[in-house]
Scaffold this active site. Structure first.
Site, PDB file in Angstrom:
ATOM      1  N   SER A 160       2.620  25.496  -1.000  1.00 29.01           N
ATOM      2  CA  SER A 160       2.885  25.542  -2.438  1.00 29.01           C
ATOM      3  C   SER A 160       1.883  24.754  -3.273  1.00 29.01           C
ATOM      4  O   SER A 160       2.231  24.137  -4.278  1.00 29.01           O
ATOM      5  CB  SER A 160       4.307  25.036  -2.723  1.00 29.01           C
ATOM      6  OG  SER A 160       4.665  25.309  -4.062  1.00 29.01           O
ATOM      7  N   HIS A 196      -8.130  -2.194 -11.901  1.00 27.73           N
ATOM      8  CA  HIS A 196      -7.098  -1.899 -10.897  1.00 27.73           C
ATOM      9  C   HIS A 196      -7.271  -0.452 -10.469  1.00 27.73           C
ATOM     10  O   HIS A 196      -7.433   0.437 -11.311  1.00 27.73           O
ATOM     11  CB  HIS A 196      -5.697  -2.110 -11.472  1.00 27.73           C
ATOM     12  CG  HIS A 196      -4.606  -1.601 -10.570  1.00 27.73           C
ATOM     13  ND1 HIS A 196      -4.199  -2.273  -9.425  1.00 27.73           N
ATOM     14  CD2 HIS A 196      -3.839  -0.478 -10.631  1.00 27.73           C
ATOM     15  CE1 HIS A 196      -3.232  -1.593  -8.835  1.00 27.73           C
ATOM     16  NE2 HIS A 196      -2.987  -0.498  -9.535  1.00 27.73           N
ATOM     17  N   SER A 198      -5.503   2.514  -7.839  1.00 22.06           N
ATOM     18  CA  SER A 198      -4.349   2.803  -7.000  1.00 22.06           C
ATOM     19  C   SER A 198      -4.160   4.305  -6.883  1.00 22.06           C
ATOM     20  O   SER A 198      -4.598   5.071  -7.744  1.00 22.06           O
ATOM     21  CB  SER A 198      -3.091   2.168  -7.614  1.00 22.06           C
ATOM     22  OG  SER A 198      -1.917   2.622  -6.974  1.00 22.06           O
ATOM     23  N   SER A 206       0.344   4.177   0.561  1.00 21.39           N
ATOM     24  CA  SER A 206      -0.112   3.352  -0.563  1.00 21.39           C
ATOM     25  C   SER A 206      -1.530   2.827  -0.339  1.00 21.39           C
ATOM     26  O   SER A 206      -1.857   2.329   0.743  1.00 21.39           O
ATOM     27  CB  SER A 206       0.842   2.171  -0.757  1.00 21.39           C
ATOM     28  OG  SER A 206       0.388   1.347  -1.812  1.00 21.39           O
ATOM     29  N   ASP A 248      -2.727  -3.321   1.012  1.00 18.76           N
ATOM     30  CA  ASP A 248      -2.642  -1.974   1.592  1.00 18.76           C
ATOM     31  C   ASP A 248      -3.867  -1.621   2.425  1.00 18.76           C
ATOM     32  O   ASP A 248      -3.780  -0.814   3.349  1.00 18.76           O
ATOM     33  CB  ASP A 248      -2.511  -0.922   0.479  1.00 18.76           C
ATOM     34  CG  ASP A 248      -1.205  -1.037  -0.266  1.00 18.76           C
ATOM     35  OD1 ASP A 248      -0.174  -1.295   0.376  1.00 18.76           O
ATOM     36  OD2 ASP A 248      -1.211  -0.873  -1.494  1.00 18.76           O
TER      37      ASP A 248
END
Length: 334
Positions: A160, A196, A198, A206, A248
């Site tokens: 999908s 930052h 992410s 993460s 992480d």
């Protein structure tokens, strides 16, 4: 050539000084260097400097007349800042409807596996900046910038057509412009700030890190140069991979890099940009290169061909070597 040019200029100056000293007449009158004549000469130099718009400070010049390859872009930024309803480009804004990537990481989406992840995907980037505080003149001041880069499995009907990875990059920085040139290179902007980065995921998916960075952009009439380095803000080690707090990706700088160098050039109607990142570890050297070639198709849009090779294509792929090539469109950047 950029390394040889400064060396050539310095060497020429040294030889000129030696030649001048050797050709001084034996009966040279030291009284010719009297204070009044020095003052007159200084006044004449000041007058000439005011007329030319260039103040000579040794090899550094305050330069308001030399043309730069970035003049049009910086002038556009200034005009946008005067319009309270406008925002300005921060980094490139583009859409690549088709890219081919050599080794996509399926970890970024729970519906993807190594068996069903598609090497064909779309990529797009949206990037803007807004002034938080501006000084009274010019556009020096404090800015907020935001860049979003997405990797979309557009051709993967089996699962999908999900987004495989999206990276978010907010930053706050001080930008200073300069009207100085050194050895023919005009220094355009200097930035220092907090970044930052992410992927907005949790658990084992993460990826994030925080940096203090500094960058500088300088140029001549045809070429643009960019240099950026950063200090990673340390984080505590995770006790468990699923722990929501802690680092992480403790080894991200070993792959993504510790600095980047950019170069841009106009070649007729074409514009070429290169971005190189490197970890500066010569015993275990890693990094990446990205090449962008654009051609204008209107006053606002360019055709874009983009090639990437190395580490850090996305955060989920930071430690996976990738090769990607894509074609699409971008808002004019230079």
């Amino acid at each position: 050539m950029s390394v040889l040019k400064p060396l050539f200029v310095i060497t020429t100056l040294v030889f000129c000084c030696i030649a001048h000293a050797q050709t001084r007449p034996a009966d040279y009158d030291e009284k010719n260097l009297s204070a009044p004549k020095q003052e007159n000469t200084a006044e004449e130099q000041d007058t000439a400097s005011e007329k030319s718009g260039i103040e000579i400070i040794d090899i550094i010049k305050r330069d308001t007349t030399t043309e730069s390859a970035l003049d049009a872009r910086l002038e556009g930024d200034k005009e946008a800042l005067d319009n309270v309803f406008a925002i300005t480009q921060h980094r490139q804004n583009y859409l690549l409807p088709y890219t081919y990537v050599s080794s996509p990481n399926a970890l970024g989406n729970e519906d993807l596996t190594d068996d069903n992840v598609d090497n064909n995907e779309a990529k797009f980037q949206v990037s803007a900046k807004l002034p938080l505080y501006l000084e009274e003149t010019g556009f020096d001041g404090l800015y907020f910038g935001f860049t979003l880069t997405s990797f979309w499995q557009l051709y993967n009907s089996e699962v999908s057509k999900p987004f495989r990875e999206t990276n978010y990059e907010p930053e706050v920085f001080w930008q200073e412009t300069a009207d100085y040139s050194v050895l023919g290179y005009k220094f355009n902007t200097f930035q220092v700030g907090f970044n930052h980065m992410s992927n907005g995921q949790s658990g084992i998916r993460s990826r994030s890190w925080n940096r203090i960075f500094a960058s500088i952009v300088f140029s001549d009439n045809d070429d643009i140069y960019y240099l950026k380095t950063w200090y990673r803000i340390p984080e505590d080690e995770k006790e468990d991979p699923t722990d929501p707090t802690g680092d992480d990706n403790p080894d991200i700088q070993d792959f993504y890099g510790r600095m980047e160098f950019g170069y841009g050039r106009k070649i007729g109607a074409f514009k070429m940009m290169a971005l190189l990142r490197n970890n500066l570890d010569f015993s275990d050297n890693r990094g990446s290169i990205q090449l962008d070639l654009t051609y204008p198709i209107s006053d606002r849009y360019d055709l874009l061909i983009q090639y990437f090779n190395g580490y850090g294509d996305s955060l989920i792929d930071y430690n996976r070597s990738q090769e990607r090539i894509g074609i699409g469109f971008q808002l004019q950047f230079l």
